[in-house]
Structure formats: C-alpha cells, structure tokens
Enzyme design. Sequence first.
Site, PDB file in Angstrom:
ATOM      1  N   THR A 144      15.280 -22.883  13.748  1.00 36.00           N
ATOM      2  CA  THR A 144      13.881 -23.211  14.019  1.00 36.00           C
ATOM      3  C   THR A 144      13.711 -24.724  14.102  1.00 36.00           C
ATOM      4  O   THR A 144      13.045 -25.246  14.999  1.00 36.00           O
ATOM      5  CB  THR A 144      12.995 -22.617  12.906  1.00 36.00           C
TER       6      THR A 144
ATOM      7  N   GLU B 241      34.639 -15.295 -18.379  1.00 45.70           N
ATOM      8  CA  GLU B 241      34.707 -16.516 -17.559  1.00 45.70           C
ATOM      9  C   GLU B 241      35.987 -17.306 -17.846  1.00 45.70           C
ATOM     10  O   GLU B 241      36.613 -17.836 -16.938  1.00 45.70           O
ATOM     11  CB  GLU B 241      33.474 -17.401 -17.775  1.00 45.70           C
TER      12      GLU B 241
HETATM   13  P1  ADP Z   1      16.709 -21.084  10.353  1.00 42.87           P
HETATM   14  O1  ADP Z   1      15.611 -21.058  11.359  1.00 42.87           O
HETATM   15  O2  ADP Z   1      18.073 -21.231  10.954  1.00 42.87           O
HETATM   16  O3  ADP Z   1      16.662 -19.961   9.371  1.00 42.87           O
HETATM   17  P2  ADP Z   1      15.325 -23.407   9.488  1.00 42.87           P
HETATM   18  O4  ADP Z   1      15.350 -24.237  10.707  1.00 42.87           O
HETATM   19  O5  ADP Z   1      14.067 -22.660   9.208  1.00 42.87           O
HETATM   20  O6  ADP Z   1      16.532 -22.397   9.488  1.00 42.87           O
HETATM   21  O7  ADP Z   1      15.707 -24.323   8.261  1.00 42.87           O
HETATM   22  C1  ADP Z   1      14.904 -24.391   7.107  1.00 42.87           C
HETATM   23  C2  ADP Z   1      14.890 -25.794   6.563  1.00 42.87           C
HETATM   24  O8  ADP Z   1      16.175 -26.166   6.095  1.00 42.87           O
HETATM   25  C3  ADP Z   1      14.547 -26.838   7.601  1.00 42.87           C
HETATM   26  O9  ADP Z   1      13.172 -26.999   7.701  1.00 42.87           O
HETATM   27  C4  ADP Z   1      15.220 -28.074   7.057  1.00 42.87           C
HETATM   28  O10 ADP Z   1      14.447 -28.684   6.065  1.00 42.87           O
HETATM   29  C5  ADP Z   1      16.458 -27.523   6.409  1.00 42.87           C
HETATM   30  N1  ADP Z   1      17.600 -27.557   7.317  1.00 42.87           N
HETATM   31  C6  ADP Z   1      18.264 -26.484   7.803  1.00 42.87           C
HETATM   32  N2  ADP Z   1      19.282 -26.874   8.587  1.00 42.87           N
HETATM   33  C7  ADP Z   1      19.270 -28.217   8.618  1.00 42.87           C
HETATM   34  C8  ADP Z   1      20.079 -29.195   9.274  1.00 42.87           C
HETATM   35  N3  ADP Z   1      21.101 -28.846  10.049  1.00 42.87           N
HETATM   36  N4  ADP Z   1      19.767 -30.500   9.088  1.00 42.87           N
HETATM   37  C9  ADP Z   1      18.735 -30.846   8.304  1.00 42.87           C
HETATM   38  N5  ADP Z   1      17.938 -29.972   7.669  1.00 42.87           N
HETATM   39  C10 ADP Z   1      18.196 -28.665   7.805  1.00 42.87           C
HETATM   40 ZN    ZN Z   2      33.289 -12.462 -13.083  1.00 39.26          ZN
HETATM   41 MG    MG Z   3      14.042 -19.750  11.419  1.00 40.87          MG
END
Ligand code: ADP
Ligand code: ZN
Ligand code: MG
Length: 630
Positions: free
Chosen positions: A215, A431
């Site tokens: 996203t 553990e």
């Molecule tokens: P997906 O859509 O793949 O499930 P998102 O884009 O919603 O993931 O990611 C959620 C949040 O995680 C983002 O808003 C950001 O803050 C962080 N994030 C995820 N991937 C990255 C990346 N490659 N670089 C920087 N931040 C990231």
């Molecule tokens: Zn274990």
């Molecule tokens: Mg997403």
Amino acid sequence: MTFSKRIAGVLAILGAIVLSGCVGSGNAISISLGEAINLSQSNSFSKVAIDTGSGTMSMTVEAQTPIPITDSNGTAATASNGSVLTANIDSLNMADLKSLGFVFPVNTSTNAAASNLTSLLIYLGIPALFILMFIFFARRQAAGGDVAGFGRSGAKLLSPDRPKVTFADVAGVEEAKQDLQEVVEFLKDRAKFQAIGATIPKGVLLVGPPGTGKTLLARALAGEAGVPFFSISGSEFVELFVGVGAARVRSLFSEAKKMAPCIIFIDELDAVGRQRAGNIPGSHEEREQTLNQILVEMDGFDPNIGVIVLAATNRVDVLDQALLRPGRFDRRVTLDRPDTNGRIAILKIHSKGKALAKDVDLELIVKQTHGFSGADLAELMNEAAILAVRRNKKIIGMEELADSIDRVLAGPERKSLAIRPRDKELTAYHEAGHALVARNLPNIDPVLKISIVARGSMGGYTRFLEEDRYFITESQFRSTLATFMAGHAAEQMIFNEVSTGPHGDIKQATDIARKMITEYSMSDKLGFRTYGQTTVQGYLGIGPPETKDYSEDTARQIDDEVRVILENAHDTARKILSENRPRLDHLAGILLTKETLEGPELEKAFTEPITEKPAANPADSTGPTGQSQS
Ligand code: ADP
Ligand code: ZN
Ligand code: MG
C-alpha cells in the site's frame, strides 16, 4: 485598489480565524512526547488537540511566567502563556496517552480537523453553515446520486488523494522501485513514450506478504509521479449489496479517466478477485459482479490516456486467472520481506523525528529481526519510542530497541502473571534445552537470548542471531529439527513427563520434516520428486488445500519417513542433553533466578566451569524456584 485591499483584509481576517482555530498564536514548538507528558503532569496546558490523521498532538500552554522546555532537537526553549507545542504521537490514542501518564485538561479534543471545522463554523456563524450544506448537497448531486455514493467510502472514492510519500519513504524493496520507475516516467511524460510507440502496462500487480509495504509503495508511486491517487480496497465490497461494488468500480474508473494522468489502486484485490470456484451457492454474487466490472473496465480503456491501475495482494495464488491475462494485471512486481540492509534502511526511515541514543547500533538490532516485515519494523521503532517515554527518557536507547523486538515478536511481557513455580521450572529447562542443543550443533546460528518471562501466549523463548540465507542444506535442517525437539527432550529427561509447552515446537518440526521430503527431495527413500500440489483454497478457505498426486502407499511412506526424521532429531537432542546434564542444570538454574540471559552473561553461563552442585534441583521443592517467584 481599495477593493482588492479590502479583499486582502477579509482574507487576512479569515486566515487569522482559521489559524486561531488550528494552532493558536505564534509558531508551534515541537517537543518530545516525554516532555509533553512531564509538562501535562504539572498542568501546564489549557487546551490539547489530538490529530489522529497526522499522528500529532498540539498543546496550548497556560503559564503565569514563561516555562523552560526542551524541544525535540534537544535545545532549550521557553514556552509562555498561549504558546503552542506539538508532539508526535504516532498511532497513540487518548487512552494510550493517559496510560503513559499524560494528564489531559478539560478542553481536549480528539481530531484537530473536526475541531477546526467546529470553531470555524462558530466564527463564521450560521449563514456559513447553510453555504457549506449547499455545497455539500451540490457535490452529492454532481456525484450522480447513484449507488456509488452509497456506503462509507463513496466520497473518498470520488475525490482522489495526493499522497506526499515518495519512493524515499519506502526502503528495502529496491527492485520493486526500479520496476515501477518506468511507470513514474510514463505518468510524468507520456509524450516521450508515445513518440516512440512504447506501450506501457495497464495493470501492475504488487505481490508480497502482509506488511511489506504494498500500500505504501502504491501511494509513493503516485507521490513520486505527482499524480492523483484513487483507491479502493477489495475488502470494502465484501459486505455490500449486490451491484453496489460494480457501480463503485464503474464510477471510480470514470472519475479517474477525467483526471488522467492518475493512478487507480485496488488494495486487497484477492478479496474480490478470488477464483470463481462456484462450489458455495449464493455467497459470492456481489464479489463476482465486482470482479467482472473490474475486468470490463480494464479492457475498456487505453493506457495511453494516462491511467495506470495498480492492485495489491498477498495471495496471488488464489486470484482468478482472468485478472492476470495480458492487458489486465499482466505486470507483476514482487515485494519481499527485507534483508539485513533493507531492514537497516527501513529502521532509519522510521527513526526520523525520533531521538536515538548515540550508541544505538541498528546493525546489531536488525540481526535480531530476521523475517520482520516493514510494518513490523515500523512497529518496533514505535514501541521503542513508547518504552523510552514510559521510562522517562528523552532518547531511545539500545535497551528500548532490544526490548521492543520481544514485544513485536511475542506481545508485551506478562510479568504480573502468577506462574506456578513448577511451570517456571519446566520452562527454564525447556528453554535451556533448546539453547544447549543449538550450542552443541554445527550449522545453527548463535544463541542470542533466552528468556522465561511469559509474553503473549508464550511461556518463554530462545532467540538466535539469524543471518540472511539463500539456501538451507539438509544438515542445517537436521540440526534445526534437533534444536526444536530439545525443549521436549529436556522436559522428558528432567520431569519424566511432557507438558503442552513443546506443542508448537513439534508442530513446526513436523512441517519442516514433511517439507524436506515432499518439496526438497531430502529423503533417499522417496527420491527426487515433489509430492502434493498446493491448489487454491475454496472461497473462504473451504475446500481441499492440497491435491494428492501420489498413491496411498506413498502417503504412508511419507508419514513413516517424517517419523524417522523427527525421531532422529529427538535422539540427537536427548544425547546432547544427557552428555551435558550438569550444564543443563546450570543454565536452568541461572534462568530461574535471572529470567533473561543474553550477551556476555549468556556466554559465561555456557562456558564457566561448574564447580558447585547443580544450581537447580527439581526434586527439591525449596530450590531457587521458590525465591524467584513472588
Ligand atoms: P502492506 O500493504 O504490504 O500490507 P503497508 O504498506 O500497509 O503494507 O505497510 C504498513 C506500514 O509499514 C507502512 O505504512 C510503513 O509505515 C511500514 N512499512 C512497510 N514496508 C515498508 C518499507 N519497505 N519501508 C518503509 N516502511 C515500511
Ligand atoms: Zn520450545
Ligand atoms: Mg496493504
């Protein structure tokens, strides 16, 4: 002259009113959340406004005499009556802030945007209200008044976003960014592409596990190209009436075409784009209509007008094949969980605006975060910041980061949980067993930390310093299996019975052993082929997950072979543990008193000569267990 001056005057007054609604007078000073909490506790604020959208909180100071503060850069400043301070609260809400010790004044509002609107309305009076209502209705009229205006995201759908994020805010997915660079160029300068007759993909599918930034990357693409961003999410359609989803898709595309160049983003495409299985009657008509409409729209436009359709999914395997045909989502961009360098880069992005201690070694931190997604890393940084606040620190140190890894992995510590001494002892041996076997086997990453503090649903854990790997060899698998089995073996050896504790270990070990045979051909008996084909799960996960492409006889052979592999692993573990029994007792004993072992202390526990009698004696109920409990 006078006329335009008057207009300027009116504008200035309006501006002042809007401003006073937003931030009060003067420039806002940014301070750390810790500082904000301290100030709130001495009742220094007359008014607090939380803006969950931007993750900031603004506070209006109430003070007889100017008060000294430290701003977020660490420089000293003063705040006087009426000054406005802001603090970054990320995703914290009012309840979270309260639990961190923030004392809210009576005049607290939780969405700055909403409160601005209210104060604006009060200032401008009722006539303005009518004007606004008129505009609102006119807009709805313009939207066509069809079903597309129905439901929560109707408005959002028709008015695009202009994301401010760019590729610089996405790290660790360099290849994906490179793949998309071409789309950016195209959106910026279509003529160049058209001049040489280059075709551009209509549909780009972003594929990757949850939290890898799909996203985010889609928004960054729009931000990078500076074009409007229309978005919908497949999951929004699931609960709608039949026909609404399709109508929405139709108006989305027609609005987007008017605003070209632009991007249409369909998030969670799998929610509507699953294969049409046809085995569950009635339940998916809406989904199917929506999906068909997407297909129709994709076929019906010429990408040269400058509309690019992006979609994201983490389940490309379940998508309807029709979506992946040429001319639809035929370009695929894969996002993977980041490697070590990617993780460092992501942590750096998320540490922006947060004060890190000088001794913070991100490299050491990321070595402990193997398999974390971008979202996990963002959460890690945020948790660390919250921990620092909770510990009354102004900067985030190594301890906060290290402790946050555990929180992200397994949830918060449950120190208050009353664990029976015997359970604690069982966990300690369990553990210690994992750690000791790992230590004595080749091919296993170094043990990094052992803990018997309960977290989330886990009684304890042993963590390894994992390296990024491209291949795993058979002997590495076998060592890993022995390490998994070690918890069970230790419990059996010491207590002559087994708890439910190793359940998860054994399940994971079984999965690995099965994969070794059926996918990686690591069994001499079953030879070089794969067994079983994973197919699409039926809608809502109903239906067979795997087709058997082998005989019943082979199935039995696979089961036997899995058992042999697991038994061998268990034997290896037991052998190592009984050969090192004094060390096992030693480790378990130290764990019972210290609860967590890492770094030099852990090294010492592994290597120091054992002179005295075993530190823990489970037969003796007055052992160290009793004291470590409270
Ligand atoms: P997906 O859509 O793949 O499930 P998102 O884009 O919603 O993931 O990611 C959620 C949040 O995680 C983002 O808003 C950001 O803050 C962080 N994030 C995820 N991937 C990255 C990346 N490659 N670089 C920087 N931040 C990231
Ligand atoms: Zn274990
Ligand atoms: Mg997403």
